[in-house]
Every structure is written in C-alpha cells, then in structure tokens.
Design a protein around this motif. Structure first.
Motif, short mmCIF file in Angstrom:
data_model
loop_
_atom_site.label_atom_id
_atom_site.label_comp_id
_atom_site.label_asym_id
_atom_site.label_seq_id
_atom_site.Cartn_x
_atom_site.Cartn_y
_atom_site.Cartn_z
N LEU A 1 0.82 -1.20 0.00
CA LEU A 1 0.00 0.00 0.00
C LEU A 1 0.87 1.26 0.00
O LEU A 1 0.56 2.25 -0.66
N SER A 2 1.97 1.21 0.74
CA SER A 2 2.89 2.36 0.75
C SER A 2 3.47 2.60 -0.64
O SER A 2 3.60 3.75 -1.09
N ALA A 3 3.81 1.50 -1.33
CA ALA A 3 4.33 1.63 -2.69
C ALA A 3 3.28 2.21 -3.62
O ALA A 3 3.59 3.04 -4.49
N ALA A 4 2.03 1.82 -3.44
CA ALA A 4 0.95 2.35 -4.28
C ALA A 4 0.77 3.85 -4.06
O ALA A 4 0.52 4.60 -5.01
N VAL A 5 0.89 4.28 -2.82
CA VAL A 5 0.78 5.71 -2.51
C VAL A 5 1.91 6.49 -3.17
O VAL A 5 1.70 7.56 -3.76
N ARG A 6 3.13 5.96 -3.08
CA ARG A 6 4.27 6.64 -3.70
C ARG A 6 4.12 6.73 -5.22
O ARG A 6 4.45 7.76 -5.83
N GLN A 7 3.58 5.68 -5.83
CA GLN A 7 3.43 5.66 -7.27
C GLN A 7 2.26 6.51 -7.74
O GLN A 7 2.22 6.98 -8.88
#
Length: 253
Positions: free
Chosen positions: A246-252
């Motif tokens: 989820l953190s990666a999705a937010v960054r992307q």
C-alpha cells in the motif's frame, strides 16, 4: 458524506481521515466486520481500514442474507462509491476474495475507478471451480464444515443459542459462493496479491496460482504454513506485506 455515515455496510474501528489510502476488508462466509479489527488496529493511522458488515449477522441479523455473488457485488459496489475520493485497495479472505474481485470488476467497468490492489487471501482463483454442497447440508453438517476449517471461535461452536443465530448467515453465504461461476478470461486491470496456506483443504497451490490469469496487471503470491485460516498465525508477516504494497501504491500514485 451523509451516505457514508448512514451505511450499514461499513465499519471504521480506527478512522483515519488523514490517511492517503483506504483498505476495504471483506470477510469470509459466515464472517463479520469485526474479523478485521486487528488489521485495522495494526494499520491505522497510516491506512484507513473499512471493514464490511454483510447483511444477516450481528447488528444486521434481522436483514436477509444474499444468496448470489453478483447481487452481493452490485450492492456492495454501490455502498463503496461514496468512498472513492481517495485511492482504495481491497482485502478479502475466502468468499471475501471473490467479492473483492467482483467489486473491482464493477468499479473498473462502471465507475472508472480501479483500486490500487486486490489482496486475495485463502481462496482459489475465480475460475477454479469445485462442486461443493455445504449449503445443502443440515445444521450439523454446516457445523462440521466450520470445525474442519477452524475459522469459528470454539466458544460459538459450543454455545447452542449463539450457533443457531449465526447458521442462517453461514448458509446464505455458502449458497452464494458455492453457486458462483467465473470464466477463465474474466480479468481486472488491478494488480493482485495472493495469500495462501500451503495446507488449505479448499485451495490447492495450483488453484491459488491460477489467480495470475485474472489480472492484466502485476501479480504476486505469498505462501504460508497452515490451513484455510493460516492468516491467524501469520498476522505480522501479512501486515508487513499489505503495508509495504500500500505504501508503494501511494508513492506511485
């Protein structure tokens, strides 16, 4: 906002209005929103966890259950539309994984709102069909299924009065999921993360792997020791996977 506040479908145990992302959690057959209280507690306030309460159980016990996955997904999608102001991911266990897939299909197709990821836990792929008839058993037969999967609190199985209250919801859920059919080419664009137990009697490793054919997006799979409710013994590891993705999705985003 008013529709959010009046929805009987959504529970927020640790509301996180400032979170950049929401995780909608969908229970297993016979399950309730409170199953995801530990996940909500673990992920807040970084993630705003929305736990879904199906009709026919707990405070919705007086409402009739839904015996068709398509109808189930239609109604749930309608309830989630008011929450589409922020990126959304879905986490479903067992029947909840199939609902997550079908709700995502509707969000993509009808609302142009693709979730950032679907977490499919403890369930074979949508097109991996088995002939199952638990919903046709008598009450004792359904209880035997619950004991085999070890997904129900032993205190409930030993309390006749409570058990009789929850059996109708379990039967309607099993009716819905056991009559569900999907085609091999039914796909979503949303990435899928599969979580599976290596000794799950209801999902073989091949059936778990087959989720890969149901997305045009990224796919990954994580295997854990254990049966159908493996996640109960691997909460920390699963929370790490969910949090990182989820953190990666937010960054992307």
């Amino acid at each position: 906002m008013e529709k959010r506040n009046t929805s009987r479908w959504v529970r927020r145990y640790h509301a996180a209005d400032e979170s950049p992302i929401q995780l909608v959690c969908l229970p297993h057959a016979g399950g309730s929103a409170s199953f995801y209280f530990p996940m909500s507690q673990s992920l807040a306030p970084a993630v705003d966890v929305l736990s879904v309460q199906y009709p026919g159980r707990q405070d919705r016990r007086s409402e009739p259950g839904i015996t068709d996955i398509g109808v189930f997904a239609d109604r749930l999608t309608e309830q989630l539309v008011p929450w589409l102001d922020r990126p959304m991911a879905l986490f479903g266990h067992s029947m909840g994984a199939i609902l997550a897939f079908e709700v995502t299909r509707r969000l993509e197709r009808d609302h142009g709102a693709a979730p950032v990821r679907v977490f499919a836990s403890g369930r074979r792929s949508p097109a991996s069909h088995r002939h199952e008839t638990v919903h046709l058993r008598d009450d004792d037969g359904i209880v035997a299924e619950m004991r085999e999967l070890s997904g129900t609190d032993a205190r409930i199985l030993g309390d006749e009065e409570v058990l009789r209250m929850v059996l109708p919801a379990i039967r309607t859920d099993y009716t819905a999921i056991e009559n569900y059919r999907a085609a091999a080419d039914d796909r979503i664009d949303t990435p899928i993360t599969v979580l599976t137990g290596d000794a799950d009697p209801r999902t073989s490793q091949e059936e778990a792997d087959a989720w890969k054919g149901h997305t045009t997006g990224e796919y990954d799979i994580h295997r854990f020791p254990g049966g159908h409710f493996f996640l109960a013994n691997h909460q920390q590891s699963i929370m790490k996977i969910v949090s990182e993705q989820l953190s990666a999705a937010v960054r992307q985003g």
